[in-house]
Design a protein around this motif. Sequence first.
Motif, PDB file in Angstrom:
ATOM      1  N   ILE A 147       7.963 106.845  26.743  1.00 62.16           N
ATOM      2  CA  ILE A 147       8.256 107.780  27.833  1.00 62.16           C
ATOM      3  C   ILE A 147       8.442 109.179  27.255  1.00 62.16           C
ATOM      4  CG2 ILE A 147       9.862 108.407  29.673  1.00 62.16           C
ATOM      5  CD1 ILE A 147       8.365 105.896  30.346  1.00 62.16           C
ATOM      6  N   ILE A 148       7.688 110.132  27.786  1.00 61.45           N
ATOM      7  CA  ILE A 148       7.773 111.532  27.355  1.00 61.45           C
ATOM      8  C   ILE A 148       8.192 112.368  28.560  1.00 61.45           C
ATOM      9  CG2 ILE A 148       6.532 113.501  26.408  1.00 61.45           C
ATOM     10  CD1 ILE A 148       6.867 111.241  24.418  1.00 61.45           C
ATOM     11  N   THR A 149       9.127 113.265  28.352  1.00 62.48           N
ATOM     12  CA  THR A 149       9.624 114.088  29.461  1.00 62.48           C
ATOM     13  C   THR A 149       9.351 115.574  29.233  1.00 62.48           C
ATOM     14  OG1 THR A 149      11.796 114.225  28.410  1.00 62.48           O
ATOM     15  CG2 THR A 149      11.472 112.470  30.034  1.00 62.48           C
ATOM     16  N   GLY A 150       9.457 116.322  30.307  1.00 60.83           N
ATOM     17  CA  GLY A 150       9.363 117.778  30.262  1.00 60.83           C
ATOM     18  C   GLY A 150      10.219 118.349  31.370  1.00 60.83           C
ATOM     19  N   ARG A 151      10.802 119.499  31.165  1.00 63.88           N
ATOM     20  CA  ARG A 151      11.627 120.114  32.207  1.00 63.88           C
ATOM     21  C   ARG A 151      11.263 121.581  32.365  1.00 63.88           C
ATOM     22  NH1 ARG A 151      16.314 122.974  30.399  1.00 63.88           N
ATOM     23  NH2 ARG A 151      16.550 122.950  28.129  1.00 63.88           N
ATOM     24  N   THR A 152      11.596 122.104  33.519  1.00 66.64           N
ATOM     25  CA  THR A 152      11.310 123.503  33.807  1.00 66.64           C
ATOM     26  C   THR A 152      12.264 124.406  33.037  1.00 66.64           C
ATOM     27  OG1 THR A 152      10.434 123.027  36.013  1.00 66.64           O
ATOM     28  CG2 THR A 152      11.268 125.255  35.629  1.00 66.64           C
ATOM     29  N   THR A 153      11.705 125.424  32.411  1.00 63.30           N
ATOM     30  CA  THR A 153      12.470 126.448  31.699  1.00 63.30           C
ATOM     31  C   THR A 153      12.005 127.808  32.216  1.00 63.30           C
ATOM     32  OG1 THR A 153      10.839 126.663  29.922  1.00 63.30           O
ATOM     33  CG2 THR A 153      12.559 124.966  29.650  1.00 63.30           C
TER      34      THR A 153
ATOM     35  N   LEU B  88       2.196 119.158  27.582  1.00 60.69           N
ATOM     36  CA  LEU B  88       2.183 119.561  26.169  1.00 60.69           C
ATOM     37  C   LEU B  88       2.914 118.530  25.310  1.00 60.69           C
ATOM     38  CD1 LEU B  88       2.768 123.434  26.222  1.00 60.69           C
ATOM     39  CD2 LEU B  88       0.647 122.203  25.785  1.00 60.69           C
ATOM     40  N   ASN B  89       4.082 118.093  25.758  1.00 58.83           N
ATOM     41  CA  ASN B  89       4.842 117.108  24.993  1.00 58.83           C
ATOM     42  C   ASN B  89       4.086 115.787  24.871  1.00 58.83           C
ATOM     43  OD1 ASN B  89       6.929 118.934  24.678  1.00 58.83           O
ATOM     44  ND2 ASN B  89       8.143 118.122  26.374  1.00 58.83           N
ATOM     45  N   SER B  90       3.368 115.415  25.925  1.00 58.09           N
ATOM     46  CA  SER B  90       2.638 114.144  25.923  1.00 58.09           C
ATOM     47  C   SER B  90       1.460 114.169  24.949  1.00 58.09           C
ATOM     48  CB  SER B  90       2.142 113.809  27.332  1.00 58.09           C
ATOM     49  OG  SER B  90       3.224 113.578  28.204  1.00 58.09           O
ATOM     50  N   ILE B  91       0.674 115.229  24.975  1.00 55.82           N
ATOM     51  CA  ILE B  91      -0.477 115.267  24.062  1.00 55.82           C
ATOM     52  C   ILE B  91      -0.024 115.449  22.616  1.00 55.82           C
ATOM     53  CG2 ILE B  91      -2.156 115.965  25.804  1.00 55.82           C
ATOM     54  CD1 ILE B  91      -1.904 118.838  24.873  1.00 55.82           C
ATOM     55  N   LYS B  92       1.135 116.083  22.405  1.00 59.31           N
ATOM     56  CA  LYS B  92       1.688 116.156  21.052  1.00 59.31           C
ATOM     57  C   LYS B  92       2.070 114.749  20.578  1.00 59.31           C
ATOM     58  CE  LYS B  92       4.662 119.477  20.029  1.00 59.31           C
ATOM     59  NZ  LYS B  92       5.774 120.465  20.205  1.00 59.31           N
ATOM     60  N   ALA B  93       2.681 113.984  21.457  1.00 64.47           N
ATOM     61  CA  ALA B  93       3.068 112.611  21.094  1.00 64.47           C
ATOM     62  C   ALA B  93       1.832 111.764  20.808  1.00 64.47           C
ATOM     63  CB  ALA B  93       3.891 111.990  22.223  1.00 64.47           C
ATOM     64  N   LEU B  94       0.793 111.904  21.629  1.00 62.70           N
ATOM     65  CA  LEU B  94      -0.430 111.134  21.424  1.00 62.70           C
ATOM     66  C   LEU B  94      -1.126 111.508  20.122  1.00 62.70           C
ATOM     67  CD1 LEU B  94      -1.856 111.227  25.065  1.00 62.70           C
ATOM     68  CD2 LEU B  94      -1.021 109.199  23.864  1.00 62.70           C
ATOM     69  N   ALA B  95      -0.973 112.767  19.724  1.00 61.96           N
ATOM     70  CA  ALA B  95      -1.605 113.247  18.475  1.00 61.96           C
ATOM     71  C   ALA B  95      -0.674 113.122  17.267  1.00 61.96           C
ATOM     72  CB  ALA B  95      -2.043 114.705  18.651  1.00 61.96           C
ATOM     73  N   ASN B  96       0.520 112.542  17.480  1.00 60.03           N
ATOM     74  CA  ASN B  96       1.522 112.402  16.401  1.00 60.03           C
ATOM     75  C   ASN B  96       1.890 113.737  15.767  1.00 60.03           C
ATOM     76  OD1 ASN B  96       1.759 109.509  16.526  1.00 60.03           O
ATOM     77  ND2 ASN B  96      -0.242 109.374  15.507  1.00 60.03           N
TER      78      ASN B  96
END
Length: 502
Positions: free
Chosen positions: A377-383, A394-402
């Motif tokens: 599970i990857i999350t993101g929040r509004t900033t 962005l967080n998800s594709i970073k996780a997929l690309a290690n």
Amino acid sequence: MKKLGFDPQKYIEEQTKYILERVNNYDKLYLEFGGKLIGDKHAKRVLPGFDEDAKIKLLQKLKDKSEIIICVYAGDIERNKIRGDYGITYDMDVFRLIDELREYELEVNSVVITRYHGQPSTKLFINKLEKRDIKVYTHGSIEGYPSNLDVIVSEDGFGKNEFIPTTKPIVVVTAPGPGSGKLATSLNQLYHERRHGKVAGYSKFETFPVWNVPIKHPLNIAYEAATVDLKDVNMIDNFHYEKYNEIAVNYNRDIETFPVIKRIIEKITGKESVFQSPTDMGVNRVGFGITDDEVVQEASKQEIIRRSFAIETDFKKGLVDEEVLNRMKLIMEEVELSQVDRVPVQPARDYAEKVKNLSETKDIQAVIAFELGNDQIITGRTTPLMDSCSAGVLNSIKALANISDEIHLLSPMVLETIQNMKKNDLHSKLPALNVNEILIALAISAVTNPTAQLAYNKLSELNGVQAHSTVMLNRDDEQVLRKLGIDVTCDPIYPSENLYYL
């Protein structure tokens, strides 16, 4: 790897064979296509392995034998009815559909405007079509349709509507959505073909409900959930059972109107109809493509949960009434489902609560959670810099690309420059960068930044990912996520008190 429960190749072969067998009985077959001709994402979600473009590929195999008529109801054009999955009006969807059919080298015969009485916006639409050399026909309302047979099958009924000349043995009649007049157009053609001495037939290609799957199967209940606003209800086809002693599933509108349609066809042809039940009218063979019932059941249950979120957000927006909302709740109870049975829901809510507790303002927290493979599970929040969808992608594709979480894919200076332009030069009331803007920045960065390129290459792996947001997304973010193939649901909560700038 995602488990599959459906064989698309077997389905297309079976479906093609069955349609051709039906065509052989007539000089011409008018085939009413229900559901989506292209991009049937509901079928793809509930039948893992189903090709969302299976129908159009099937027609492509039959392209030398088929042509297409597109129906659109004048009233839908007048009120700018929106097709929810694309976020475009029905008139624009007709343009989109024509373009896509041409890409598949399928012949579009014409567009038929149904129940047309000179409505002004529809006149403009007709003018646009004709300026692009697309044939347009108009059909008016018929008094007493569909029950007054003497008027319907006469010069004052079908006789006063235009006949659409066709040349192929299969004429597909399709539309942007339900209630567009496909059936009436098909019957109108049967009436005129008869007057021209042709033996024409009618059949219906409706994927759901699946006639040879039990009525309480989650696959068929998912169809009820998808059409809950239309008040469709699955029923046993009593006509079929009485004639063949075989249980078949259909839905209330087809069963209720079958006797009338049967009599109209008999009055047009002058002989007894070959159809003894609404199931007889259908040519759908999708049930024969199921290879793993357990997989299909679980996928269908997840679709029911997604639909429950969609109805709750539509109710919050004032798009559906409380009756529809309550009907959806009953469907959830019938299948004994809870919204938290959808994996990304609870993590998104938990993270939002955590962020809220750490915040001084205690405002609504916009958080999105993505369910990647391997229970990740990857999350993101509004900033202030970017919204939750942007951060989540962005967080998800970073996780997929290690790629380590500490590494920036995009330079903060570049993002701040884009944001300043958006706020100061373009005068946007929403300075946080949305997912479309972030993806453009990522594509540009990938040209010179190998790490950004590595992450960019993982975008395609988001196709089929499940996501949940703790607030309702704006249309731009929602559409981009859908284009990436992400199935997203939202809690029925507005992200702010603003009425326009959300």
